[in-house]
Design a protein around this motif. Structure first.
Motif, PDB file in Angstrom:
ATOM      1  N   ASN B 100     -35.319 -35.218 -50.881  1.00 57.45           N
ATOM      2  CA  ASN B 100     -35.127 -36.286 -51.875  1.00 57.45           C
ATOM      3  C   ASN B 100     -35.486 -35.875 -53.290  1.00 57.45           C
ATOM      4  OD1 ASN B 100     -34.341 -37.821 -49.744  1.00 57.45           O
ATOM      5  ND2 ASN B 100     -36.160 -39.094 -49.667  1.00 57.45           N
ATOM      6  N   LEU B 101     -35.144 -34.650 -53.656  1.00 57.29           N
ATOM      7  CA  LEU B 101     -35.296 -34.262 -55.065  1.00 57.29           C
ATOM      8  C   LEU B 101     -34.266 -35.035 -55.875  1.00 57.29           C
ATOM      9  CD1 LEU B 101     -35.816 -30.396 -55.004  1.00 57.29           C
ATOM     10  CD2 LEU B 101     -37.510 -32.181 -55.376  1.00 57.29           C
ATOM     11  N   PHE B 102     -34.539 -35.216 -57.175  1.00 56.71           N
ATOM     12  CA  PHE B 102     -33.572 -35.898 -58.025  1.00 56.71           C
ATOM     13  C   PHE B 102     -32.502 -34.897 -58.441  1.00 56.71           C
ATOM     14  CE2 PHE B 102     -37.737 -38.064 -59.181  1.00 56.71           C
ATOM     15  CZ  PHE B 102     -37.594 -39.010 -58.182  1.00 56.71           C
ATOM     16  N   PRO B 103     -31.267 -35.072 -57.971  1.00 54.57           N
ATOM     17  CA  PRO B 103     -30.249 -34.026 -58.137  1.00 54.57           C
ATOM     18  C   PRO B 103     -29.783 -33.835 -59.576  1.00 54.57           C
ATOM     19  CG  PRO B 103     -29.290 -35.975 -57.139  1.00 54.57           C
ATOM     20  CD  PRO B 103     -30.758 -36.214 -57.200  1.00 54.57           C
ATOM     21  N   HIS B 104     -30.027 -34.837 -60.435  1.00 58.68           N
ATOM     22  CA  HIS B 104     -29.546 -34.719 -61.810  1.00 58.68           C
ATOM     23  C   HIS B 104     -30.602 -34.119 -62.724  1.00 58.68           C
ATOM     24  CE1 HIS B 104     -31.686 -38.433 -61.330  1.00 58.68           C
ATOM     25  NE2 HIS B 104     -31.710 -38.654 -62.635  1.00 58.68           N
ATOM     26  N   MET B 105     -31.680 -33.625 -62.141  1.00 56.58           N
ATOM     27  CA  MET B 105     -32.733 -33.000 -62.950  1.00 56.58           C
ATOM     28  C   MET B 105     -33.013 -31.605 -62.416  1.00 56.58           C
ATOM     29  SD  MET B 105     -35.510 -36.048 -63.155  1.00 56.58           S
ATOM     30  CE  MET B 105     -35.063 -37.689 -63.706  1.00 56.58           C
ATOM     31  N   SER B 148     -29.240 -28.502 -56.256  1.00 57.92           N
ATOM     32  CA  SER B 148     -28.087 -27.997 -55.501  1.00 57.92           C
ATOM     33  C   SER B 148     -27.999 -26.474 -55.550  1.00 57.92           C
ATOM     34  CB  SER B 148     -26.795 -28.612 -56.034  1.00 57.92           C
ATOM     35  OG  SER B 148     -26.624 -28.274 -57.395  1.00 57.92           O
TER      36      SER B 148
END
Lengths: 314, 253
Positions: B100-105, B148
């Protein structure tokens, strides 16, 4: 046709490790040629019919860059941008309200969407225009006070009518976007001690944008055309101006064609913009970006010349 | 030693399905507490109750001596406001199975986010601290990468760094290595081992019996919403007393 395949007779000069690349005669698609001829014939017939009609085509270029037409185009664009602004901001707000745990805000949002989506936008515009029947004066205390008919100008009617209606549609698009973000994101954010509003602003909405942007581009193009409806409330946007000029210049039908041409130009420009915007938001999510039209044309030309050269050697 | 986590008869139902049927346990300060058991035994649910991602239906659950999710006045319980719950979660780090890392950061921004947004730490300080933490989990050179662009093991180590950035007094691990390729598991376990040696109190839901035996201070075996067996990991894993524990261990070991 077998001649081509027989060419593999000379294996002496090819290295044994890799078999020769396949050069086969491609399947001929005769149906494509036939359909192209039919389509071109149909187009020709339509163009011919229009050119023979009692329409003074010369009037269109004469008025295409007429000052009044250009100001109409400007107003159409202004209205599109402002209404979409109201729509997007209102839409995000409504979507958040609709998804909120607070039963009052979510019902209010539900009711708003139900009402504004459920009535025709043309009717809404006319109702806004005639709301003076209900509210004789507008009175915002010390800030503003006027008669309704003075306050509700055609511009404001158009803005409210289209903008508020758009907000209802945008709300559903934004809601879909917000729901598309994985629940684990919210959980992770909450587990770090972030509040609901910070989670929404910093984590959920930025990720929802990827889903929200493409249909919003669609809405912009739709809005551009829908602005033509506000000609009924006397706002002089493109269609209204074209009709006015048509009546005075004695070329009403010609001016309608002119307006149609302008709408096509504008939507085409927006479509190109939308294409590149979507491409931008696809970054990071898909491994290879779709090619731009230029790249596609280049690739097609290349493959075409390759095919003809391959055919030449056969 | 005070108890960091204390559960007294904790019950939890999802609709008609009772997932936790009276859990009693105690996690001491500075200890590595392992929860094992078959899937559906309620161990992940229990973990999520500790930071109030799930509400318990009956019993009492305390973290660092304070009731989770409620305030008690006399014999009445008052639900905590969202902001009060958030305040308590600051001190409890959580690591998820799916990262659950924040993909946009970027990795660095992921670690910086909560200290800036929640604690109001200034950007420069948060960045320095984030770099420090990424170095600690062995990912100093990946600071600018998006999730990613990282392997599962790297993502999970960033997630651990992200949780540590809030300086928690308790860390919850929800099957942190279950979504990883076998060869990447070791890197994550190494980071967790380091963390355990630094004295962090950790509750770990895991299928890594090797880790439990080597690093764990206590171990609980759960099945069908109850604690079947508990004790020293080395003892329970080598000499289980209950038939259910024995059959489970014979399948996973």
């Amino acid at each position: 046709m077998t001649v081509d395949i027989d060419k593999t007779d000379g294996p002496a000069d090819t290295p044994p490790t890799r078999p020769e690349a396949i050069k086969a005669i491609p399947v001929r698609h005769y149906g494509r040629y036939v359909s192209a001829v039919i389509a071109l014939a149909a187009l020709g017939a339509i163009v011919y019919a229009f050119s023979q009609g009692r329409i003074n085509w010369g009037a269109i270029p004469d008025y295409f860059f007429n000052d009044r037409i250009l100001s109409g185009v400007g107003k159409t664009l202004l209205l599109t941008v402002l209404c979409m602004l109201i729509g997007v901001v209102g839409g995000i707000l409504l979507a958040v309200m609709r998804l909120s745990k607070n039963p009052v805000t979510s019902s209010v949002a539900w009711f708003y969407i139900w009402f504004f989506r459920g009535t025709p936008v043309l009717v809404q515009l006319i109702v806004w225009f005639n709301l003076g029947l209900v509210f004789e004066y507008i009175n915002l205390g010390p800030i503003y006070k006027d008669e309704w008919s003075q306050f509700m100008t055609p511009f404001l009617t158009a803005l409210l009518g289209l903008g508020l209606n758009e907000a209802a549609y945008m709300a559903e698009i934004c809601r879909a976007g917000l729901l598309s973000v994985d629940e684990g994101q919210t959980e992770a954010s909450h587990a770090l001690g972030m509040s609901h509003s910070k989670t929404l602003r910093r984590i959920v909405i930025p990720q929802a944008m990827r889903v929200i942007v493409p249909p919003t581009g669609n809405e912009v193009i739709n809005m551009l055309k829908t602005t033509s409806l506000v000609s009924v409330v006397q706002y002089s946007e493109l269609l209204r101006v074209a009709q006015d000029i048509g009546q005075t210049s004695g070329a009403p039908a010609e001016m309608l064609f002119l307006a149609a041409a302008w709408y096509l130009v504008l939507t085409s420009v927006f479509s190109v913009g939308q294409y590149y915007l979507e491409r931008y938001y696809a970054r990071g999510s898909s491994r290879s970006l779709p090619s731009t039209p230029f790249q596609k044309i280049k690739a097609n030309l290349l493959s075409l010349s390759n095919r003809s050269s391959a055919g030449g050697t056969a | 030693m005070t108890a960091m986590v204390k559960a007294e008869g904790v019950h939890k139902s999802f609709g008609l399905v009772e997932v936790l049927k009276g859990i009693d346990l105690e996690v001491k300060q500075g200890e590595v507490f392992c929860l094992i058991g078959p899937s559906g035994s309620g161990k992940s649910t229990f973990l999520r109750c500790i930071n109030h991602l799930e509400k318990i239906n009956a019993g009492r659950l305390y973290v660092d001596g304070e009731l989770v999710g409620y305030r008690q006045k006399g014999d009445k319980l008052y639900e905590l406001k969202d902001s009060e719950v958030a305040l308590k979660r600051r001190d409890i780090g959580m690591v998820f199975q799916r990262f659950n890392l924040f993909p946009h950061m970027t990795a660095l921004e992921n670690v910086m986010e909560a200290p800036i947004q929640v604690k109001g730490v200034n950007k420069g300080q948060a960045r320095d601290r984030a770099r420090e933490l990424l170095e600690r989990v062995g990912l100093a050179d990946k600071a600018g990468n998006y999730p990613s662009q990282l392997s599962g093991g790297q993502q999970q180590r960033v997630a651990i760094a992200r949780a540590l950035a809030m300086d928690p007094k308790l860390m919850l691990f929800d099957e942190p290595t279950s979504a990883l390729d076998p060869e990447l598991v070791g890197d994550v376990l190494d980071v967790m081992r380091d963390l355990a040696e630094s004295g962090m109190t950790m509750v770990v839901v895991t299928h890594e019996m090797g880790f439990a035996r080597e690093v764990g201070d206590s171990l609980v075996f759960m099945d069908e919403g109850v604690v079947v067996e508990s004790g020293d990991p080395r003892e329970v894993l080598t000499n289980p007393q209950h038939e259910r524990t024995r059959s489970f261990l014979s399948k996973v070991l």
